[in-house]
Design an enzyme around this catalytic site. Sequence first.
Site, PDB file in Angstrom:
ATOM      1  N   ASN A  38       0.838  -1.198   0.000  1.00  0.00           N
ATOM      2  CA  ASN A  38       0.000   0.000   0.000  1.00  0.00           C
ATOM      3  C   ASN A  38       0.876   1.251   0.000  1.00  0.00           C
ATOM      4  O   ASN A  38       1.701   1.401  -0.913  1.00  0.00           O
ATOM      5  CB  ASN A  38      -1.122  -0.038   1.047  1.00  0.00           C
ATOM      6  CG  ASN A  38      -0.742  -0.339   2.466  1.00  0.00           C
ATOM      7  OD1 ASN A  38      -0.277  -1.423   2.774  1.00  0.00           O
ATOM      8  ND2 ASN A  38      -0.931   0.618   3.353  1.00  0.00           N
ATOM      9  N   ASP A  39       0.711   2.142   0.948  1.00  0.00           N
ATOM     10  CA  ASP A  39       1.269   3.498   0.847  1.00  0.00           C
ATOM     11  C   ASP A  39       2.748   3.583   0.443  1.00  0.00           C
ATOM     12  O   ASP A  39       3.588   2.866   1.000  1.00  0.00           O
ATOM     13  CB  ASP A  39       1.187   4.223   2.203  1.00  0.00           C
ATOM     14  CG  ASP A  39      -0.166   4.169   2.852  1.00  0.00           C
ATOM     15  OD1 ASP A  39      -1.061   3.482   2.340  1.00  0.00           O
ATOM     16  OD2 ASP A  39      -0.311   4.807   3.901  1.00  0.00           O
ATOM     17  N   PRO A  40       3.077   4.515  -0.467  1.00  0.00           N
ATOM     18  CA  PRO A  40       4.491   4.868  -0.668  1.00  0.00           C
ATOM     19  C   PRO A  40       4.977   5.612   0.581  1.00  0.00           C
ATOM     20  O   PRO A  40       4.243   6.414   1.148  1.00  0.00           O
ATOM     21  CB  PRO A  40       4.455   5.815  -1.875  1.00  0.00           C
ATOM     22  CG  PRO A  40       3.082   6.410  -1.868  1.00  0.00           C
ATOM     23  CD  PRO A  40       2.173   5.357  -1.287  1.00  0.00           C
TER      24      PRO A  40
END
Length: 579
Positions: A67-69
Amino acid sequence: MNFFSKILSLLLGFALFSPFINNGVVFVHALPKFYPELQSLNRADDAVIKPLHRTRFHFQPRRHWINDPNGPMYFNGIYHLFYQYNPKGAIWGNIVWAHSVSRDLVNWKALKHAIYPSKPFDINGCWSGSATVLPGNKPVILYTGIDPQNRQVQNYAIPANLSDPYLTDWIKPDDNPIVDPDSGVNASAFRDPTTAWLSDSGHWKTIIGSKRRKRGVAYLYRSRDFVKWTKAKHPLHSAPNTGMWECPDFFPVPLSGNQGLDVSVTGNLVKHVLKVSLDVTRYEYYTVGKYYHERDRYVPDNTSVDGWNGLRYDYGNFYASKTFYDPAKKRRVLWGWANESDSAVDDVSKGWAGIQAIPRTVWLDPNRKQLLQWPVEELNRLRGKQVKLSHQKLYKEQHVEVKGITAAQADVEVTFSFSSLDKAEPFDPSWVDAQAVCGKLGSKVQGGVGPFGLLTLASENLEEFTPVFFRIFKAHHNHVVLLCSDASSSSLKKEGLYKPSFAGFVDIDLSSKKLPLRTLIDHSVVESFGGGGKICITSRVYPTKAVFGDAHLYVFNNGTEAITVDYLSAWSMTSATVN
Ligand SMILES: *[C@@H]1O[C@H](CO)[C@@H](O)[C@H](O)[C@H]1NC(C)=O
Ligand SMILES: *[C@@H]1O[C@H](CO)[C@@H](O)[C@H](O)[C@H]1NC(C)=O
Ligand SMILES: *[C@@H]1O[C@H](CO)[C@@H](O)[C@H](O)[C@H]1NC(C)=O
Ligand SMILES: *[C@@H]1O[C@H](CO)[C@@H](O)[C@H](O)[C@H]1NC(C)=O
Ligand SMILES: *[C@H]1O[C@@H](CO)[C@H](O)[C@@H](O)[C@@H]1NC(C)=O
């Protein structure tokens, strides 16, 4: 990211929704249901990785969930990207900071995990955060740890060896956590510290996403030494009825030109941008405004809507985004996570879930009301065989194939023109939700000026296609341009796919009677940049017929006004070396 929302990714379906209304705003609370049996289906071997819809030039790990960078940065000639990753499976869980490095933002090499739960201050999770490069060229990471009481605390980590060009090993010093939620802060809603900026007074400042009741909040913290942090009396900014603010991002942009700026630049020649990711809607919005640095307050301009109808970087699958300043090319680069639109069961069976959208350069539109975005220039190096079209007329119900390229893996730039706006359909002022308009008036509903655009990932007889198209409406005083990226006909698969008609309205000057569009097509992702980067939409789609060599690309028009393809250039894209 919120614990509950992360659990959502474990769901097969969202079992129960309980909408309620507050101040005219509907909050939808999802009651999560666990599917522990999916965890046991996780597999670790490469053999089960299904190549069918895997991307070939987007960032993704070899397998499993992302998921998130996190913490993107440039250091001594190398780009770093960390990201939220489940090393054990294709659904959310067991999150670590995975780490990859690149010299061109396109080809990536995977390193070992940089940060993983090991100390009391992050034993229950290593969630999102940012990197700051301190004076003396010393990177430091700020991230959210979940402690034994399941409180969200903020930690820091530093490279173990600054001479290691890849910064492979990271140390989490024992004086962590450096920020505890105080009694005024909800310890279950306190996360995602930003890149810190340095003020003239010598203070470092960072913001942390949170909420107070239904108000989204960006708490501001100050520090002289990066280790001892004090909460400011007032948040940098907050907005009613927006719910939890995840992954805030705050940065300056010059008033003119497309250069990026280091995060600490202030003054009269810049505006600031504040972006937040809304856990309630799972969309992001940003405002353009002014940062009063003496008072540490941010005030959005009156041209920016400060709420969930605000401007979005992307009107499709794009979340938890984060920018960084690239001093090598003096640009600001945006990363964002594009999640899957298939089911958790499908993700487990294909062995992977989630990609990062192509990194984009961002800068201020000359109208100073919004940002412009464009794929980083390095992507063009993947362009292979090129085909062109020019002065191609498209009458109503006409579509023309763009032949000779790999349509499942392509980059397309096109400029459409029309001779008059007289036939534009009337705009209904009650249309505030572009996605609903696109759902109602898709490519199959004929119009006046538009729908016209591209049919991407199309099967030969158009049983499947993802159209990306413009539609122009006549409002009272002006014209309104809608860009749609409509997944509703993208796949013949009936069950378990989310096929939204993503769309946004965009403020474009039509005096030239031209509309440009660029679309990147990569097997299961269609990423579009309308109006020269004024509006972006990312769709995740899973065709069954329009795959590999059986995918086709067309230009089309379904409006009564004839459209001309002034110029079209399409390239087969070669595959990047990714992880
Ligand atoms: C630090 O990295 C450099 C370059 O890779 C290496 O030569 C050196 O041995 C490393 N130092 C330690 C203490 O590992
Ligand atoms: C704190 O945040 C959590 C997670 O969003 C929420 O469930 C809880 O109600 C909040 N507590 C208070 C006191 O607002
Ligand atoms: C918006 O702000 C500008 C100054 O930044 C001002 O000139 C203008 O009148 C304001 N517009 C409205 C509608 O308040
Ligand atoms: C164009 O309109 C016709 C008639 O409604 C429809 O059959 C066709 O599918 C439309 N084309 C596209 C690409 O949606
Ligand atoms: C991505 O997946 C779709 C389909 O499951 C959900 O509807 C979105 O909420 C989700 N987006 C994010 C950011 O989690």
